[in-house]
Design a protein around this motif. Structure first.
Motif, PDB file in Angstrom:
ATOM      1  N   ARG A  48       0.819  -1.216   0.000  1.00 47.39           N
ATOM      2  CA  ARG A  48       0.000   0.000   0.000  1.00 47.39           C
ATOM      3  C   ARG A  48       0.851   1.264   0.000  1.00 47.39           C
ATOM      4  N   LYS A  49       0.174   2.362  -0.299  1.00 49.18           N
ATOM      5  CA  LYS A  49       0.832   3.676  -0.218  1.00 49.18           C
ATOM      6  C   LYS A  49       0.861   4.133   1.238  1.00 49.18           C
ATOM      7  N   GLY A  50       1.778   5.013   1.519  1.00 47.17           N
ATOM      8  CA  GLY A  50       1.810   5.655   2.828  1.00 47.17           C
ATOM      9  C   GLY A  50       2.470   4.819   3.903  1.00 47.17           C
ATOM     10  N   ILE A  51       2.355   5.319   5.133  1.00 45.09           N
ATOM     11  CA  ILE A  51       2.987   4.656   6.274  1.00 45.09           C
ATOM     12  C   ILE A  51       2.348   3.288   6.478  1.00 45.09           C
ATOM     13  N   GLY A  52       3.169   2.296   6.728  1.00 43.80           N
ATOM     14  CA  GLY A  52       2.678   0.924   6.857  1.00 43.80           C
ATOM     15  C   GLY A  52       2.784   0.157   5.553  1.00 43.80           C
ATOM     16  N   GLY A  53       3.133   0.848   4.499  1.00 35.61           N
ATOM     17  CA  GLY A  53       3.317   0.156   3.219  1.00 35.61           C
ATOM     18  C   GLY A  53       4.656  -0.547   3.209  1.00 35.61           C
ATOM     19  N   LEU A  54       4.674  -1.783   3.673  1.00 38.47           N
ATOM     20  CA  LEU A  54       5.941  -2.530   3.709  1.00 38.47           C
ATOM     21  C   LEU A  54       6.295  -3.064   2.326  1.00 38.47           C
ATOM     22  N   ILE A  55       5.270  -3.169   1.488  1.00 37.20           N
ATOM     23  CA  ILE A  55       5.483  -3.654   0.121  1.00 37.20           C
ATOM     24  C   ILE A  55       4.942  -2.591  -0.826  1.00 37.20           C
TER      25      ILE A  55
END
Lengths: 372, 260
Positions: free
Chosen positions: B105-112
């Motif tokens: 995903r986009k943004g913070i938390g986007g590990l992939i």
């Protein structure tokens, strides 16, 4: 068997191992000292350096980590974060071809990736060094993190480079002011603007200190102003010591007297809105230079730009070096070369023909060497 | 070098003997041993899976917090005790696809990176666990097993999470079978304090980025009849896609609670 004795022996045996292990652990994101040594690269089979008679050609180029004009999420309204080797290598080959075409003696690069996830873990500096006539490079990280847990960025190491056929001495990383408009955790993982410095000594001429800066692109407070002040302070020190320097880079700032200073519409991505009642923010970060129009005046006043302000103001578009949109043409000037000595008259060139290689056009000029 | 380290640490654990009672140890901390949860008893941690004893021969487990994102079900079967060795086997199935798509995903938390979509992946894990008491208050456990994935479409190799702890556990989603070998010593220090030291190796059946090693150390405090707090470290080594073998130290913390 005497178990406690065995335990003591094993403990003593593994203690140095653990010491080594702890010393090799890295934090998730790298923070920088005010001044650090640069990382030096050397070509294994060196090429004979040129023997200039009076000038050297210097070029600065933000190479956008070798992805050319592909739509990266961070600066071109794109959705992609990560690029494959098959996408990055052709971009690097284009950059290498252009470098070999212009043949600068000294090259300043910005946004060069070294084993970053987004560029398929290619060591771009080594790739460029191996395929050009340069023998030496000084690299400093600007954005370094073991893992950025946002947008799929992952491991990141992007930095600034000085490339030279002559040995580079006293290469340093000088840290610039931290962005003041970011939350702490975001700033922890974000890039930290800096300068890479070094010196070259060409036989028969005085040593030439070199400085390459990449100022903040998106700061909306006075961070960039601080960067220019810090950069100028370094130049002033060299000037006061009687050195003749070459300095440049991607300043992310317009020359004083630019006709157009607000690029929110030019840089706007689908779904964005600026300048309308109720828009928050009113301006796109990094696109409105209006409050900053005088920030480069002190550097321009003290030192000589490769293209003079008078020349620029007569024909601004001839000196444009950047556009965010691949389908548009160059629309602003962000890249510079300065010296406290002299540029060969008429030698400055903005290479606007290199449009597909990066979102910045390189700028080159011939620096007049000072005899010993 | 790394293999030597594993051997050295293993010897340390074999030699690590203290003196106390065995019974409270397994009552408080049977996770990661060949012992099962007693029948109709349960326990769960924030990170440790939920475990429930069906009978003396079987316990079932799943990770409750991650269940909506990584549907998982597993069973541990006891194969009895032979020559003081308690033997059990663990078998589990999990579907990491929803989790992978969630963190892409986009943004913070986007590990992939958000450009990747993951098709159906079924992760199948099987292992054997053997435990043996080595002192009145300490036991050693060894385990070995393999994990492989059945997938609709092979994920893009650049969509992996290239950091310690994640990468070795996800490697088989992309390519190869993950062979996992480990050993750990746990023991008690008094009635409320417990410790565990362990090593684990991940060998992935593929040509590169195929060896990972972890050394874990944990101290557990049993606060009451049901609550336990565990904390420690994981020292991880691995060959990640950027080709620079790395050591990384990570802290660990978990709260475990369950039947009295």
């Amino acid at each position: 068997m005497n178990i406690p004795f065995i335990r003591k022996v094993i403990f003593l045996l593994i203690l140095p191992l653990f010491f080594a292990v702890f010393n090799s652990c890295e934090p998730l994101a790298t923070s920088f000292e005010d001044v650090e040594d640069a990382i030096m690269y050397t070509k294994s089979e060196k090429v004979a350096p040129p023997l200039p008679d009076s000038t050297i050609k210097v070029m600065t180029w933000n190479i956008r980590f070798g992805i050319g004009r592909q739509p990266w999420f961070g600066d071109a309204c794109g959705n992609n974060t990560v690029f494959t080797k098959g996408e990055v290598i052709p971009g690097l080959d284009n950059i290498v071809a252009r470098i070999n075409e212009v043949k600068p003696d000294i090259l300043f690069l910005q946004e060069c990736d070294v084993k970053s996830n987004r560029t398929a873990y290619i060591d771009e500096l080594q790739y460029i060094l191996d395929r050009t006539y340069f023998n030496y490079a000084a690299y400093v990280s600007e954005w370094k993190s073991e893992y950025i847990p946002s947008d799929g960025l992952g491991r990141m190491d992007m930095g600034l480079v000085i490339l030279s056929p002559w040995p580079i001495t006293d290469a340093k990383r000088i840290n610039l002011a931290t962005r003041g408009d970011q939350a702490g955790i975001v700033n922890y993982f974000y890039l930290h603007s800096c300068i890479v410095t070094g010196s070259i000594k060409i036989p028969g001429f005085k040593e030439v200190p070199l400085l390459n800066m990449h100022a903040s692109a998106f700061a909306t407070d006075d961070t960039k102003k601080k960067h220019y002040e810090e950069f100028k302070a370094e130049l002033d020190k060299l000037d006061a010591a009687g050195n003749y320097f070459v300095a440049g880079g991607d300043f992310n700032e317009l020359p004083p007297g630019s006709d157009s200073t607000d690029f929110c519409y030019e840089d706007m991505c689908p779904g964005e809105s600026f300048h309308q009642p109720g828009d928050d923010p009113q301006h796109k970060a990094g696109s409105d230079y209006t409050p900053e129009k005088d920030w480069l005046v002190p550097i321009y006043t003290a030192y000589k730009c490769a293209f003079t302000l008078a020349d620029y103001q007569l024909n601004q578009s001839a000196y444009f070096t950047h556009t965010t949109q691949p389908e548009q043409t160059w629309d602003r000037t962000l890249d510079y070369l300065f010296t406290n000595h002299r540029w060969r008259a008429g030698s400055a060139k903005t290479h606007q023909e290199f449009f597909s290689e990066s979102d910045h056009a390189p700028v080159s000029a011939e620096f007049v060497l000072v005899k010993e | 070098m790394i293999r030597k380290l594993i051997i050295i640490l293993s010897i340390v654990f074999f030699a690590d003997m203290l003196h106390a009672q065995d019974e409270p140890l397994l009552k408080k901390w049977s996770y990661n041993t060949a012992s099962l949860m007693p029948a109709r008893k349960w326990e769960s941690g924030l990170f440790q899976p939920f475990r429930y004893g069906i009978n003396q021969k079987m316990e079932i487990f799943t990770n409750v917090l991650m269940l909506p994102f990584i549907p998982e079900a597993g069973a541990k079967l006891s194969w009895g005790t032979k020559n003081d060795f308690a033997i059990a086997s663990e078998h589990s199935l999990s579907v990491p696809t929803p989790f992978l798509n969630m963190i892409s995903r986009k943004g913070i938390g986007g590990l992939i990176s958000p450009e990747y979509d993951f098709s159906f992946i079924l992760s199948v894990s099987n292992s054997i666990i053997v435990s043996r008491k080595i002192a009145s208050s300490a036991m050693i456990t060894a385990n070995g097993g393999y994990v492989f994935a059945l997938r609709g479409k092979k994920p893009d190799p650049q969509s992996s999470i290239d950091m310690p702890l994640f990468y070795p556990r996800m490697a088989h989603y992309y390519e190869g079978t993950s062979i996992r070998l480990g050993t750990a010593v746990k023991g008690s220090i008094g009635s409320r304090w417990f410790y565990e030291e362990g090593v684990k190796a991940f060998l992935i059946t593929r040509s590169e980025n195929n060896f990972f090693f972890e050394n874990t150390g944990t101290i557990m405090w049993a606060g009451g009849k049901s609550l336990r707090i565990r904390g420690g470290y994981i020292l991880a080594y691995g060959k990640y896609p950027y080709l620079t073998p790395k050591w990384q130290m990570w802290p660990t913390l978990d709260l475990v609670f369950g039947s009295k």
